[in-house]
Design an enzyme around this catalytic site. Structure first.
Site, short mmCIF file in Angstrom:
data_model
loop_
_atom_site.label_atom_id
_atom_site.label_comp_id
_atom_site.label_asym_id
_atom_site.label_seq_id
_atom_site.Cartn_x
_atom_site.Cartn_y
_atom_site.Cartn_z
N ARG A 162 0.73 -1.20 0.10
CA ARG A 162 0.06 -0.18 0.07
C ARG A 162 0.95 1.22 0.18
O ARG A 162 0.35 2.23 -0.39
CB ARG A 162 -0.99 -0.09 1.09
N ASP A 183 -0.16 18.59 -15.20
CA ASP A 183 -0.60 17.00 -15.63
C ASP A 183 -0.16 16.98 -16.92
O ASP A 183 -0.51 17.70 -18.00
CB ASP A 183 -2.28 17.03 -15.51
N TYR A 197 -9.21 18.30 -17.67
CA TYR A 197 -9.61 16.87 -17.54
C TYR A 197 -10.80 16.77 -16.77
O TYR A 197 -10.87 17.43 -15.44
CB TYR A 197 -8.55 15.77 -16.99
N LYS A 219 -2.87 6.00 -19.74
CA LYS A 219 -2.99 6.66 -21.24
C LYS A 219 -1.67 6.06 -21.88
O LYS A 219 -1.39 4.91 -21.89
CB LYS A 219 -3.14 8.05 -21.36
C1 LIG Z 1 -7.21 10.39 -18.17
C2 LIG Z 1 -6.78 11.65 -17.41
C3 LIG Z 1 -6.76 11.72 -16.02
C4 LIG Z 1 -7.39 10.61 -15.01
O1 LIG Z 1 -6.80 9.41 -15.11
P1 LIG Z 1 -7.29 8.15 -14.59
O2 LIG Z 1 -6.17 7.19 -14.96
O3 LIG Z 1 -8.30 7.88 -15.51
O4 LIG Z 1 -7.62 8.01 -13.07
C5 LIG Z 1 -6.28 12.81 -15.68
N1 LIG Z 1 -5.65 13.80 -16.52
C6 LIG Z 1 -5.73 13.72 -17.84
C7 LIG Z 1 -5.31 14.71 -18.62
C8 LIG Z 1 -6.34 12.62 -18.30
O5 LIG Z 1 -6.42 12.47 -19.49
#
Ligand SMILES: *Cc1c(COP(=O)(O)O)cnc(C)c1O
Length: 391
Positions: free
Chosen positions: A55, A178, A109, A203
């Site tokens: 964890r 991000d 997002y 992604k």
């Molecule tokens: C998909 C996405 C997220 C969230 O990610 P998860 O892995 O689905 O929790 C956050 N920021 C961006 C830019 C995304 O494309």
């Protein structure tokens, strides 16, 4: 040579992606890290040093991915989390206390938007959402974090990170980026002065649309502070899923380079096609941030958007005629995915709000995969031509 010695000698991104997290080269050691399906690890009766626990993000699979991500981002340290949202949430909770304030770019997002708008205020953390020239005016005494996505979804805007880092240094703020859409292959925010970079590893980093995961990279102190939140809130990643992410990372560079190439080729091909009203891609000279992306990025990315003539109805008809591209939300996998933000990420907005956000009628988003670009072109050609004929 130990892994540490080896990773110091490694220069290129592809090399780091493959070797930075690999097991030490010792006789009979596995070439590939095994899945360590163990929650806990032996210690002395009175534990000495770090106590490992899955964890805590300290399972050997977590550590291998963290080494790789840190090497790719040029970070002191990194941490694996159970999702991209967990990476963002744990990072923000590490950086902020109740009563403090975030300034974030307006286009985010959807999940992040919801976190900032609906969840964090319950903990006393407020966010101001701003357009390009409003960052400084939005600052408050309590502001601690500037938050941006590079590039943003779905219009692929790239904000002036240089100016924001300067502002942050002046006011002693943290810049959190991000960089899910960019990937470290195309852009590494820490090299440009950001403090924290997060990814939805779901992604491009994992890259095969088969695992939900997140990563955080930054200074050692910051990552340890994020780890404290991971320990308390608990969104850690299962070792098996971590192993899939580890495997995906090894091919990150070739996948993203191919996605860059395919997307640029498709964007150019779409320009001026019959039935296409507009194309949005940072690699095209008419994109508002083209020169900035040229200067800062190593590639224009695998995401692109275009508008078809005839509005949403025509766009829906085009989606219905595609044979290779798959209609699904999400992005960053080896297969080309197509979606209409109007019905997915931006469904809650009014038409006027969507237009203000740069999402006009007939707007289609593509996450370009690594298929043969001729097949993707042929697929779009067939769907567009059939739509134009049917009018
Ligand atoms: C998909 C996405 C997220 C969230 O990610 P998860 O892995 O689905 O929790 C956050 N920021 C961006 C830019 C995304 O494309």
């Amino acid at each position: 040579m130990s892994t540490e010695d080896a990773s110091e000698a490694l220069q290129g991104l592809s090399t780091r992606a493959i070797h930075a997290g690999a097991p030490a080269a010792e006789p009979h050691a596995p070439l590939v890290n095994p899945i360590v399906q163990s929650t806990t690890f032996y210690t002395a009766p009175i534990p000495e040093g770090e106590v490992l626990y899955t964890r805590y993000g300290t399972n050997p699979n977590h550590r291998a991915v963290a080494r790789t991500v840190a090497a790719l981002e040029g970070a002191e340290a990194a941490l694996v989390t159970g999702s991209g949202m967990a990476a963002i949430a744990m990072s923000l909770l590490a950086l902020l206390r109740s009563g403090e304030h975030i300034v974030a770019q307006a286009e985010l997002y959807g999940g992040t938007l919801k976190l900032l708008r609906d969840e964090l205020p319950r903990l006393g953390i407020e966010t101001s959402f701003v357009e390009d020239d409003e960052w400084r005016d939005a600052l408050r005494e309590e502001t601690r974090v500037l938050l941006l996505e590079l590039p943003s979804n779905p219009t692929l805007r790239v904000r002036d990170i240089g100016a924001l880092v300067t502002l942050a240094r002046e006011r002693n703020l943290h810049v959190l980026v991000d960089a899910t859409f960019a990937t470290p292959v195309n852009f590494r925010p820490l090299e440009h002065g950001a403090d924290v970079v997060v990814h939805s590893a779901t992604k491009y980093l994992a890259g095969h649309s088969d695992v939900i995961a997140g990563v955080v990279a930054g200074s050692g102190d910051l990552v340890e502070s994020v780890r404290e939140r991971l320990r308390s809130f608990g969104p850690s990643l299962d070792p098996g899923a971590t192993w899939l992410l580890e495997r995906g990372l090894k091919t990150l560079a070739v996948r993203v380079q191919r996605q860059n190439q395919n997307a640029l080729a498709l964007a150019r091909w779409l320009m001026g096609r019959e039935g296409v009203a507009a194309v949005q891609y940072p690699g095209l000279p008419d994109h508002p941030d083209h020169s900035r992306v040229r200067e800062l990025f190593d590639g224009f990315g695998g995401m692109l958007a275009f508008r078809v003539e005839g509005g949403d109805e025509a766009a829906l008809a085009v989606l219905g005629k595609l044979k290779v591209m798959r209609v699904a939300p999400s992005l960053g996998g080896v297969e080309t995915l197509v979606s209409m933000p109007r019905y997915t990420s931006h469904a809650a907005l009014s038409r006027a709000e969507r237009h203000a956000a740069g999402i006009g009628d007939g707007y289609i988003r593509l996450s370009v995969g690594i298929e043969d670009v001729e097949d993707l072109q042929e697929d779009l050609h067939g769907a567009l031509a059939a739509e134009v004929r049917s009018r």
